[in-house]
Motif scaffolding. Structure first.
Motif, short mmCIF file in Angstrom:
data_model
loop_
_atom_site.label_atom_id
_atom_site.label_comp_id
_atom_site.label_asym_id
_atom_site.label_seq_id
_atom_site.Cartn_x
_atom_site.Cartn_y
_atom_site.Cartn_z
N ILE A 31 0.94 -1.17 0.10
CA ILE A 31 -0.10 -0.07 -0.05
C ILE A 31 0.85 1.31 0.26
O ILE A 31 1.66 1.41 0.79
CB ILE A 31 -0.86 0.12 1.23
CG1 ILE A 31 -2.00 -1.20 1.26
CG2 ILE A 31 -1.60 1.28 1.24
CD1 ILE A 31 -2.74 -1.23 2.48
N ASN A 32 0.66 2.11 -0.82
CA ASN A 32 1.46 3.30 -1.08
C ASN A 32 0.69 4.36 -0.19
O ASN A 32 0.92 4.22 1.24
CB ASN A 32 1.45 3.83 -2.29
CG ASN A 32 2.35 5.13 -2.70
OD1 ASN A 32 2.28 6.03 -2.37
ND2 ASN A 32 3.44 4.66 -3.30
N ILE A 33 0.11 5.36 -0.41
CA ILE A 33 -0.62 6.39 0.33
C ILE A 33 -1.92 5.86 0.79
O ILE A 33 -2.58 5.06 -0.08
CB ILE A 33 -0.72 7.64 -0.41
CG1 ILE A 33 -1.25 8.63 0.63
CG2 ILE A 33 -1.94 7.53 -1.42
CD1 ILE A 33 -1.00 10.20 -0.06
N SER A 52 1.42 8.21 4.32
CA SER A 52 2.41 8.02 2.97
C SER A 52 2.84 6.68 3.46
O SER A 52 3.28 6.48 4.63
CB SER A 52 3.46 9.02 2.66
OG SER A 52 4.31 9.17 3.72
N SER A 53 3.44 5.88 2.52
CA SER A 53 4.28 4.87 2.85
C SER A 53 5.59 5.13 3.95
O SER A 53 5.81 4.25 4.70
CB SER A 53 4.74 4.14 1.50
OG SER A 53 5.75 5.00 0.93
N ASN A 73 1.85 -2.13 8.30
CA ASN A 73 1.88 -2.37 6.91
C ASN A 73 1.93 -3.96 6.52
O ASN A 73 1.64 -4.79 5.90
CB ASN A 73 3.25 -1.90 6.52
CG ASN A 73 3.12 -0.68 6.00
OD1 ASN A 73 2.23 -0.11 5.55
ND2 ASN A 73 4.36 0.12 6.21
N ALA A 74 2.52 -4.67 7.89
CA ALA A 74 2.56 -6.21 7.85
C ALA A 74 0.94 -6.73 8.07
O ALA A 74 0.88 -7.59 7.31
CB ALA A 74 3.32 -6.62 9.13
N LYS A 75 -0.03 -5.96 8.49
CA LYS A 75 -1.48 -6.38 8.53
C LYS A 75 -1.96 -5.73 7.53
O LYS A 75 -3.34 -6.14 7.32
CB LYS A 75 -1.90 -6.05 9.85
CG LYS A 75 -1.47 -6.71 10.91
CD LYS A 75 -2.25 -6.29 12.23
CE LYS A 75 -1.62 -7.33 13.63
NZ LYS A 75 -2.43 -6.74 14.80
N ASN A 96 -9.35 4.71 1.86
CA ASN A 96 -8.88 4.90 0.29
C ASN A 96 -7.45 4.61 0.15
O ASN A 96 -6.57 5.21 1.21
CB ASN A 96 -9.20 6.33 -0.12
CG ASN A 96 -8.36 6.56 -1.50
OD1 ASN A 96 -7.33 7.17 -1.54
ND2 ASN A 96 -9.02 6.03 -2.66
N ALA A 97 -6.99 3.72 -0.73
CA ALA A 97 -5.63 3.19 -0.76
C ALA A 97 -5.33 3.44 -2.06
O ALA A 97 -5.79 2.88 -2.91
CB ALA A 97 -5.33 2.10 0.19
N GLY A 98 -3.70 3.64 -2.29
CA GLY A 98 -3.16 3.59 -3.39
C GLY A 98 -2.34 2.12 -3.27
O GLY A 98 -1.50 2.12 -2.29
N VAL A 99 -2.80 1.16 -4.14
CA VAL A 99 -2.30 -0.27 -4.08
C VAL A 99 -1.32 -0.44 -5.27
O VAL A 99 -1.80 -0.28 -6.30
CB VAL A 99 -3.48 -1.07 -3.97
CG1 VAL A 99 -3.11 -2.79 -3.81
CG2 VAL A 99 -4.22 -1.03 -2.57
N GLN A 100 -0.40 -1.11 -4.76
CA GLN A 100 0.53 -1.75 -5.79
C GLN A 100 0.37 -3.34 -5.85
O GLN A 100 0.77 -3.71 -4.71
CB GLN A 100 2.15 -1.41 -5.59
CG GLN A 100 2.94 -1.34 -6.51
CD GLN A 100 4.41 -0.76 -6.26
OE1 GLN A 100 4.62 -0.43 -5.12
NE2 GLN A 100 5.26 -1.06 -7.22
N LEU A 101 -0.19 -3.67 -7.06
CA LEU A 101 -0.45 -5.10 -6.95
C LEU A 101 0.72 -6.10 -7.05
O LEU A 101 0.93 -7.11 -6.65
CB LEU A 101 -1.22 -5.38 -8.25
CG LEU A 101 -2.57 -4.44 -8.41
CD1 LEU A 101 -3.43 -4.82 -9.42
CD2 LEU A 101 -3.39 -4.92 -6.77
#
Length: 121
Positions: A31-33, A52-53, A73-75, A96-101
Motif C-alpha cells: 500500500i502506497n498512500i 504516506s508509505s 503494513n504487515a497487517k 482509500n488506498a493506493g495499492v501496488q499489485l
C-alpha cells in the motif's frame, strides 16, 4: 482481487472516541498512500487524513489534534483513531488506498465500502 474492508463505525456521544479500521485483502504487493475521507448527504467527499508509505501524515484542519491516522503494513491495515468527537464529525467514513499489485505494477486506487459514524450531542 483487492478489497478494502472497513470496521469500527457506530454511535457515540460527543466527547467520545472511536477507532476505524480498514484492512486490505487479496493479492497485493503493498500500500502506497492511505487516506480516510468522509461524506455527509448533499456534500462532497472530504479528505480527513492521509499517511504516506514513509509515515508522513496530513490532516484536515477540522480534525487536527483530535484524529490520528496510522497503518500496520504487515497487517495491510490502516486505522483512524478519533477522539473528542463532535456532532459535526457525523458522516460516512471511507478508506482509500493506493495499492501496488506487484513490484512492477502501477498504483491502483481502491475504496472501502464506507462506515457510518454518528456523534450525538
Amino acid at each position: 482481487q483487492v478489497e478494502l474492508v472497513e470496521s469500527g463505525g457506530g454511535l457515540v456521544q460527543a466527547g467520545g472516541s472511536l477507532e476505524l479500521s480498514c484492512a486490505a485483502s487479496g493479492s497485493l504487493f503493498g500500500i502506497n498512500i492511505a487516506r480516510w475521507y468522509r461524506q455527509t448527504p448533499g456534500k462532497q467527499r472530504e479528505l480527513v487524513a492521509a499517511t504516506s508509505s514513509g509515515g508522513n501524515t496530513d490532516y484536515a484542519d477540522s480534525v487536527k489534534g483530535r484524529f490520528t491516522i496510522s497503518r500496520d503494513n504487515a497487517k495491510r491495515t490502516m486505522y483512524l483513531q478519533m477522539n473528542s468527537l463532535k456532532p459535526e464529525d457525523t458522516a460516512v467514513y471511507y478508506c482509500n488506498a493506493g495499492v501496488q499489485l506487484s513490484s512492477r505494477s502501477v498504483i491502483y486506487d481502491y475504496w472501502g465500502q464506507g462506515t457510518q459514524v454518528t456523534v450525538s450531542s
